[in-house]
Design a protein around this motif. Structure first.
Motif, mmCIF file in Angstrom:
data_model
loop_
_atom_site.group_PDB
_atom_site.id
_atom_site.type_symbol
_atom_site.label_atom_id
_atom_site.label_comp_id
_atom_site.label_asym_id
_atom_site.label_seq_id
_atom_site.Cartn_x
_atom_site.Cartn_y
_atom_site.Cartn_z
ATOM 1 N N LEU A 227 -7.651 6.535 -1.915
ATOM 2 C CA LEU A 227 -7.473 5.120 -1.605
ATOM 3 C C LEU A 227 -8.597 4.651 -0.697
ATOM 4 C CD1 LEU A 227 -3.631 4.926 -0.870
ATOM 5 C CD2 LEU A 227 -4.815 4.097 -2.908
ATOM 6 N N GLN B 141 -14.225 6.007 4.563
ATOM 7 C CA GLN B 141 -13.303 4.949 4.133
ATOM 8 C C GLN B 141 -12.376 5.389 3.005
ATOM 9 O OE1 GLN B 141 -16.147 1.141 4.308
ATOM 10 N NE2 GLN B 141 -14.108 0.678 3.554
ATOM 11 N N GLU C 67 -9.923 2.502 2.233
ATOM 12 C CA GLU C 67 -9.344 1.887 3.431
ATOM 13 C C GLU C 67 -10.316 0.860 4.007
ATOM 14 O OE1 GLU C 67 -8.420 5.483 5.752
ATOM 15 O OE2 GLU C 67 -6.322 5.113 5.228
ATOM 16 N N GLY C 68 -9.825 -0.358 4.197
ATOM 17 C CA GLY C 68 -10.652 -1.405 4.776
ATOM 18 C C GLY C 68 -11.521 -2.086 3.752
ATOM 19 N N GLN D 52 -5.876 -3.196 -1.874
ATOM 20 C CA GLN D 52 -5.849 -4.659 -1.744
ATOM 21 C C GLN D 52 -5.808 -5.341 -3.112
ATOM 22 O OE1 GLN D 52 -8.068 -2.715 0.038
ATOM 23 N NE2 GLN D 52 -6.866 -2.850 1.928
ATOM 24 N N THR E 205 0.822 -1.202 0.000
ATOM 25 C CA THR E 205 0.000 0.000 0.000
ATOM 26 C C THR E 205 0.859 1.256 0.000
ATOM 27 O OG1 THR E 205 -1.735 -1.177 1.188
ATOM 28 C CG2 THR E 205 -1.836 1.229 1.223
ATOM 29 N N SER F 257 -8.516 0.654 -4.882
ATOM 30 C CA SER F 257 -8.399 -0.332 -3.806
ATOM 31 C C SER F 257 -6.948 -0.796 -3.697
ATOM 32 C CB SER F 257 -9.289 -1.542 -4.082
ATOM 33 O OG SER F 257 -8.960 -2.606 -3.197
ATOM 34 N N GLU G 105 0.661 4.136 -2.737
ATOM 35 C CA GLU G 105 0.355 5.510 -2.343
ATOM 36 C C GLU G 105 1.451 6.464 -2.792
ATOM 37 O OE1 GLU G 105 -0.585 8.164 1.660
ATOM 38 O OE2 GLU G 105 -0.473 5.987 1.804
ATOM 39 N N ARG H 251 -9.295 7.676 1.791
ATOM 40 C CA ARG H 251 -8.174 8.560 2.123
ATOM 41 C C ARG H 251 -7.829 9.342 0.870
ATOM 42 N NH1 ARG H 251 -2.784 6.963 2.728
ATOM 43 N NH2 ARG H 251 -3.507 4.835 3.060
#
Length: 198
Positions: A126, A102, A128-129, A50, A3, A48, A7, A104
């Motif tokens: 991005l 959620q 998050e979660g 992930q 990540t 995402s 980023e 960023r």
């Protein structure tokens, strides 16, 4: 890709110099009206970490404007939106069920002027979660993911054309599977691709 690495790459891309884009970029013989009044709008490029994918929508076929087209979640800035970023986050929450808490936000890209009279600000963020998309049935028929690597590789873009309002209009496309990504969405993704591959 970690990540933090993703980023860093996205922030580096945002920091590169750029200029606003328009739907007229590939159509130099068509000039925008000199008396036009552009309405502020914003879209969310939600990534995402992930899956290293970007979330896009397929607009409802029942909509009056751009039915069935692929688009980012987003829309015009309402009086209650303090900023364009706030507008993009609100629209994403309404259209695809992505809670603004959620996202960023990494920053904004230069505006994109559409032939329909909007000054559209792409907001890059991005997720998050865990997130499970929920399409708002009145506006969105489908939410899907496209690999970030696919839409940030300039080699995947094709310039195509069609007749619009009596003229041949050229535009960027970046096809992915059954999805035909073009128009303002294609042009904004091309601008991101140019920033990601200096």
């Amino acid at each position: 890709m970690a990540t933090t690495d993703l980023e860093a790459r996205l922030k580096e891309a945002l920091a590169r110099p750029g200029r606003p884009s328009t739907d007229y970029d590939l159509n130099r013989d068509t000039l925008p009206p000199t008396d036009r009044i552009l309405r502020p709008a914003a879209v969310l490029i939600a990534v995402s970490p992930q899956t290293e994918t970007v979330f896009l929508t397929k607009r409802s076929a029942a909509l009056k404007h751009h039915p069935g087209q692929v688009a980012f979640p987003g829309g015009k800035q309402d009086p209650g939106d303090p900023t364009l970023t706030a507008a993009a986050l609100r629209e994403a929450e309404e259209e695809v069920g992505l809670p603004r808490s959620q996202v960023r936000v990494l920053g904004e890209m230069p505006t994109h002027e559409t032939v329909t009279g909007f000054s559209m600000t792409p907001v890059l963020g991005l997720i998050e979660g865990p997130y499970v998309p929920r399409a708002e049935a009145g506006e969105v028929s489908e939410v899907f993911e496209v690999p970030l690597a696919h839409v940030t590789d300039p080699a995947n873009f094709i310039v195509q054309s069609r007749r619009w309002q009596g003229r041949v209009r050229h535009y960027y496309t970046v096809p992915f599977g059954p999805y035909y990504i073009w128009g303002a969405t294609g042009r904004i993704l091309r601008a991101l691709a140019d920033r990601m591959t200096p």
